[in-house]
Design a protein around this motif. Sequence first.
Motif, short mmCIF file in Angstrom:
data_model
loop_
_atom_site.label_atom_id
_atom_site.label_comp_id
_atom_site.label_asym_id
_atom_site.label_seq_id
_atom_site.Cartn_x
_atom_site.Cartn_y
_atom_site.Cartn_z
N UNK A 1 -10.82 -3.02 -37.53
CA UNK A 1 -10.52 -1.76 -36.84
C UNK A 1 -10.68 -1.97 -35.33
N UNK A 2 -10.06 -1.09 -34.59
CA UNK A 2 -10.07 -1.17 -33.12
C UNK A 2 -10.98 -0.06 -32.61
N UNK A 3 -11.89 -0.42 -31.72
CA UNK A 3 -12.84 0.55 -31.17
C UNK A 3 -12.72 0.53 -29.65
N UNK A 4 -12.16 1.59 -29.09
CA UNK A 4 -12.07 1.73 -27.64
C UNK A 4 -13.32 2.43 -27.13
N UNK A 5 -13.78 2.01 -25.95
CA UNK A 5 -14.96 2.62 -25.34
C UNK A 5 -14.62 3.01 -23.90
N UNK A 6 -14.74 4.29 -23.62
CA UNK A 6 -14.51 4.79 -22.26
C UNK A 6 -15.19 6.14 -22.15
N UNK A 7 -15.65 6.50 -20.96
CA UNK A 7 -16.43 7.72 -20.80
C UNK A 7 -15.60 8.98 -21.03
N UNK A 8 -14.29 8.91 -20.81
CA UNK A 8 -13.45 10.09 -20.99
C UNK A 8 -12.27 9.78 -21.89
N UNK B 1 -8.60 8.21 -18.77
CA UNK B 1 -8.47 8.94 -20.02
C UNK B 1 -7.02 9.03 -20.47
N UNK B 2 -6.12 9.32 -19.53
CA UNK B 2 -4.71 9.46 -19.90
C UNK B 2 -4.15 8.15 -20.41
N UNK C 1 -12.41 5.76 -31.09
CA UNK C 1 -12.75 5.89 -29.67
C UNK C 1 -14.19 6.38 -29.55
N UNK C 2 -14.98 5.65 -28.78
CA UNK C 2 -16.34 6.07 -28.44
C UNK C 2 -16.30 6.59 -27.00
N UNK C 3 -16.65 7.84 -26.82
CA UNK C 3 -16.50 8.49 -25.51
C UNK C 3 -17.58 9.54 -25.34
N UNK D 1 -18.87 13.66 -24.42
CA UNK D 1 -18.48 15.02 -24.80
C UNK D 1 -18.05 15.84 -23.59
N UNK D 2 -17.88 15.17 -22.45
CA UNK D 2 -17.61 15.86 -21.19
C UNK D 2 -16.17 15.71 -20.76
N UNK D 3 -15.80 16.48 -19.74
CA UNK D 3 -14.54 16.32 -19.03
C UNK D 3 -14.85 15.83 -17.62
N UNK D 4 -13.92 15.08 -17.05
CA UNK D 4 -14.14 14.46 -15.74
C UNK D 4 -14.54 15.48 -14.68
N UNK D 5 -13.86 16.61 -14.65
CA UNK D 5 -14.13 17.62 -13.63
C UNK D 5 -14.99 18.76 -14.15
N UNK D 6 -15.55 18.58 -15.37
CA UNK D 6 -16.40 19.64 -15.93
C UNK D 6 -17.49 19.00 -16.79
N UNK D 7 -18.56 18.49 -16.15
CA UNK D 7 -19.60 17.78 -16.90
C UNK D 7 -20.33 18.65 -17.91
N UNK D 8 -20.25 19.96 -17.76
CA UNK D 8 -20.94 20.84 -18.71
C UNK D 8 -20.11 21.13 -19.96
N UNK D 9 -18.91 20.59 -20.02
CA UNK D 9 -18.07 20.80 -21.21
C UNK D 9 -18.78 20.26 -22.46
#
Length: 419
Positions: A2-9, A18-19, A37-39, A41-49
């Motif tokens: 399996x393929x596992x991508x890792x990125x913060x967004x 992210x895009x 995908x391991x990422x 729970x936030x959005x780049x411009x909304x860390x409280x998401x």
Amino acid sequence: MKIIFVNRYFYPDHSATSQMLSDLAFDLACEGYPVNVVTSRQLYDRPTAELAKAEDIRGVRIFRIWTTRFGRAGLLGRALDYASFYLSAFWVLLRLTAKGDVIVAKTDPPLISVICGLVAVLRGAALVNWIQDLFPEVATELDMKAIGPAMPLARSLRNWSLRRAACNVVLGELMAQKLSEQRVDAESVRVIPNWADGDHIKPLAPEDNELRREWGLEDKFVVGYSGNFGRAHEFFTILRAAEILRDRDASVVFLFIGGGAQRVALEQWIEAHDLTNVLFRPYQPKEKLGLSLSVPDAHLVCLKPGLEGLIVPSKFYGIAAAGRPTLFVGHPDGEIPRVLNAVNCGYAVSAGDPEGLIRHIKALKSDPDACRQMGLRARTEFERRFSRPRAVAAWKDLLDSFGPVKVAESSDSSYSRTF
């Protein structure tokens, strides 16, 4: 496998890394690849998401890990966000990864490749580094003093992960050269450029663009900048050119679309110098990107010269897809200028040369047919080298080299037990 991508967004976030990851992950899953995908729970411009901890979207299994939520405002808070991501990612990857899997580490947060490399060693997996920028060199060039004392250690750890990797995917030849200078085996380096969606972004004549009419730009020659106003970008040359042209040619308008770290400083500079020929517009919705990229007659791309080979400005691909010439400001022999010169689809000027930039703007404005032909050549080169299907095909070829792909079953118990 399996393929596992890792990125913060990741999707639904709209930041650049992210895009790119979202495009690739969904396209691979659509073709039957078992994509995880391991990422965060936030959005780049909304860390409280607070996005869902785990879900399956269009065949992609998403594991959103816990992190602190200080955001990008302060260095200490950002460092804590990074550290918590490292710890959570390490724990989840240990439970998710099996022998023969492929871990693909992007470069947000910096040095995540070290965590992924360690898990790959422990679990017998293959590591692929998908390098969007080279840290810590970028931090040094941007004069981030906090990284100074840790620079040797950071580079040593980063290089270990590069040399340990089965493959290092870079965005251009100059970035590949930087890896060679760090004694990374050339056989482990593969160039796969970033891309744009050529089905959504297509050449559109200015007179047919409703957004151009809505913004009152019908009778103007529009020089556009679209995207992030980041610290890596060199804006002074552009602003000086706008200041000079304000008094020379009122028909030229500079249009800035987007936001970022330098936006406030840009707006203050423009107000202080009374640049009435500069317009700002916010980021446009993704569904309007084809329209917004077609508003300018020519587009600006800028990069601080010291960052060549460390970063490749991805906004060029959308510009080329829209069939517009590029005016590059930075190092005249950089990655993007080499494309412009080879294809004759734009001009490059050195940072600090506003008169040179003005000369090229005037040349494009005075010869609309030549400007249009440059744009058409840009679109042709986009289809040849920088389209999304070509990039996905290159990634499939790379991933297939690790062995046969085994499609994951929906009942895989690791999905529910990872947290």
